[in-house]
Design an enzyme around this catalytic site. Structure first.
Site, PDB file in Angstrom:
ATOM      1  N   PRO A   2       5.065  -1.598  -2.844  1.00 37.48           N
ATOM      2  CA  PRO A   2       4.955  -0.956  -4.155  1.00 37.48           C
ATOM      3  C   PRO A   2       3.566  -0.356  -4.363  1.00 37.48           C
ATOM      4  CG  PRO A   2       5.974  -3.115  -4.351  1.00 37.48           C
ATOM      5  CD  PRO A   2       5.460  -3.011  -2.950  1.00 37.48           C
ATOM      6  N   GLU A   3       3.535   0.808  -4.986  1.00 39.75           N
ATOM      7  CA  GLU A   3       2.254   1.445  -5.277  1.00 39.75           C
ATOM      8  C   GLU A   3       1.780   1.034  -6.665  1.00 39.75           C
ATOM      9  OE1 GLU A   3       1.627   5.332  -3.801  1.00 39.75           O
ATOM     10  OE2 GLU A   3       3.254   5.206  -2.350  1.00 39.75           O
ATOM     11  N   ARG A 258       0.535   3.773   9.508  1.00 37.49           N
ATOM     12  CA  ARG A 258       1.385   4.213   8.399  1.00 37.49           C
ATOM     13  C   ARG A 258       1.888   5.627   8.674  1.00 37.49           C
ATOM     14  NH1 ARG A 258       0.695   1.270   3.747  1.00 37.49           N
ATOM     15  NH2 ARG A 258       2.693   2.219   3.196  1.00 37.49           N
TER      16      ARG A 258
END
Length: 269
Positions: A2-3, A258
């Site tokens: 989650p950001e 990433r």
């Protein structure tokens, strides 16, 4: 993972549902049982977020620090609470609602000094009123590291994750491999203002939308995005698909473990 907008959304929800009243806190799983017993029945004074960290302040009884990590989730419903399902690390029961926390990276009871140490390691958060964007630019402007990597460094900028990173670079036409020290101060001011605006929208809606009105499906006639993360985006997880602005295939590669997405035409090196 989650950001930051997700954590701010949770903090806002928990303030509304639980703050100012005693909260029953338990650990059905048992891994947080001792700490839960310390704050059980105490008044939750506040809930706030900094980047991807959530803090529940119980005053002299301590502060519960939560970092969701890759798999952590909160689930909430109106009273009465259901029987715990799965590995519930922490359960909170208030006067109208209850919530279960599962699978967090961190769930711990800390003192104010320990919380200060965590926050001292974090960069400015676009969703916090006390944020100082100049502190982030000072780090960026002295670095040879790519801007794409710097935007994901939580000690430089707190709360920005993979989606906002890819989208903000696209929206400002910046190549991911641009060294931080080559970023213009005016560009940084525009990036910061855009992050604040986009992440505020995300905190309200619970999803990440970064596409301008002129590029929305209902305007262009294209099919809406279908993705479990939701939201209309320009490049994130659109490898090989045509750029919504120029039609060039969106590129992908790994950077520091990433996934990175960008348009080679709209974001020229």
């Amino acid at each position: 993972m989650p950001e930051g907008h997700t954590l701010h959304r949770l903090a806002r929800l928990h303030r509304r549902r639980y703050a100012g009243r005693p909260v029953a806190v338990s650990s059905p799983q048992g891994r947080f049982a001792a700490e839960a017993s310390t704050v059980d029945g105490q008044v939750l004074r506040s809930a706030e977020a900094h980047g991807k960290h959530l803090f529940h302040d119980y005053g002299p009884h301590g502060i519960v620090h939560v970092h969701l990590g890759l798999y952590g989730t909160f689930g909430e419903a109106a009273l009465p609470p259901a029987e715990p399902v799965g590995q519930v690390r922490m359960r909170m029961v208030g006067s109208t609602h209850w919530t279960d926390l599962r699978g967090p990276n961190r769930c711990e009871l800390l003192g104010p000094e320990q919380v200060d140490v965590i926050r001292s390691r974090l960069g400015p958060d676009p969703l916090r009123r006390d944020a100082k964007p100049e502190a982030a630019f000072e780090r960026i402007s002295r670095s040879r590291t790519s801007l794409a990597a710097l935007l994901m460094d939580q000690s430089v900028l707190a709360g920005v994750g993979n989606v906002y990173r890819a989208e903000i670079l696209f929206r400002h036409g910046i190549a991911p491999d641009l060294p931080g020290r080559r970023l213009d101060p005016l560009q940084w001011k525009e990036i910061w203002a855009d992050l604040v605006a986009l992440m505020r929208i995300g905190a309200r809606s619970g999803r990440i939308d970064t596409v301008d009105h002129a590029d929305l499906p209902e305007v262009t006639g294209r099919a809406p995005r279908e993705d479990r993360h939701g939201g209309e985006v320009y490049v994130y997880r659109r490898t090989g698909q045509p750029c919504l602005r120029c039609g060039t295939a969106v590129l992908h590669r790994e950077l520091a473990g990433r996934n990175l997405y960008w348009c080679p035409v709209c974001q020229p090196s």
